[in-house]
Write an enzyme that holds these catalytic residues in place. Structure first.
Site, PDB file in Angstrom:
ATOM      1  N   ASP A 261       0.867  -1.176   0.000  1.00  0.00           N
ATOM      2  CA  ASP A 261       0.000   0.000   0.000  1.00  0.00           C
ATOM      3  C   ASP A 261       0.902   1.224   0.000  1.00  0.00           C
ATOM      4  OD1 ASP A 261      -2.292  -1.521   0.112  1.00  0.00           O
ATOM      5  OD2 ASP A 261      -2.472  -1.413   2.285  1.00  0.00           O
TER       6      ASP A 261
ATOM      7  N   ASP B 263     -13.471  -3.499  -1.523  1.00  0.00           N
ATOM      8  CA  ASP B 263     -13.319  -3.179  -0.106  1.00  0.00           C
ATOM      9  C   ASP B 263     -14.718  -3.168   0.495  1.00  0.00           C
ATOM     10  OD1 ASP B 263     -10.610  -2.790  -0.577  1.00  0.00           O
ATOM     11  OD2 ASP B 263     -10.847  -0.628  -0.870  1.00  0.00           O
TER      12      ASP B 263
END
Length: 255
Positions: A11, A130
């Site tokens: 990330d 998500d």
């Protein structure tokens, strides 16, 4: 039986690898180029690079960084963040990515999945979802790095993504992200039962036992993790040896 895949995730925020808890409270984890090379050398099966604030900030993924990461890898490499068109995909593939991950842009414009699959083949298109399990018992999908909820729900959206041409689903449980108490195996098992394409599990890895659970109980095809690798809690090589001892097939690590 197909070998299960172990996928470290980078990330990236402001050019630095970070890791948070429940999509918040980020801490620095290292240089993405150096980490990517380390995981490639350790025997990771793939790598995922997510520019986690690109969609929220309305900008494109850092192509130059993608190029630098790709130059140091010998494994497949997926890039996500700020991808909104077939043109964006072409740029990233030319920079060295093997696949792209679309999330917010696909929920806002589902036709994008059809366009990517049509232009490059469905194997290039990973649809990242998500989702958070809410008080109503539904898994609600979020966009913009987990900042904004939508009316879409996990299983309906996953079905639509598959029908439109997604090659894989990367499901991150926002409830489990960074908590290190195990993956969302019940939801993953349902995705496995209802879909025909591979499912990548994300969110919750804390111990090697969690990977046994996600493969045996969650029936995931691949497991993605970040902090346990970034902060040297478990190495990819250690994890693969453990999985082999538990009769779970992975690609061999050759030194």
């Amino acid at each position: 039986m197909l070998a299960k895949r172990i996928i470290p995730c980078l990330d990236v925020k402001d050019g630095r690898t970070v890791k948070g808890i429940n999509f918040e409270n980020f801490r620095y984890a290292g240089d993405p180029v150096e980490l990517g090379k380390r995981y490639s050398d350790e025997g990771a099966d793939e790598l995922v690079f997510l520019d986690i604030t690109a969609s929220l900030e309305g900008r494109k993924t850092f192509v130059q960084m993608v190029r630098r990461v790709a130059e140091n890898l010998s494994i497949p490499f997926t890039v996500g963040g700020g991808i909104g068109s077939v043109g964006d995909v072409s740029i990233l593939l030319n920079a060295g990515a093997d696949k792209v991950s679309v999330n917010s842009s696909a929920l806002k414009n589902p036709q994008l999945i059809d366009e990517i699959a049509g232009a490059f083949g469905r194997q290039v298109c990973v649809v990242a979802i998500d989702a958070k399990l809410e008080s109503d018992g539904q898994w609600h999908c979020y966009v913009n790095g987990g900042h904004n909820s939508t009316s879409s729900t996990l299983f309906e959206w996953a079905h639509e993504a598959q029908e439109r041409g997604a090659g894989e689903i990367l499901f991150t449980s926002m409830n489990h992200d960074g908590v290190k108490e195990g993956f969302a195996c019940e939801a993953l098992s349902r995705l496995h039962q209802e879909l025909e394409i591979p499912i990548i599990a994300s969110g919750g890895a804390g111990r090697m036992e969690h990977f046994v659970d996600v493969f045996n109980t969650g029936h995931a095809d691949a497991a993605l993790a970040a902090s346990i690798f970034h902060f040297n809690e478990i190495s990819v090589e250690q994890l693969k040896k453990y999985l082999e001892q538990n009769n779970i097939a992975t690609r061999k690590v050759y030194k």
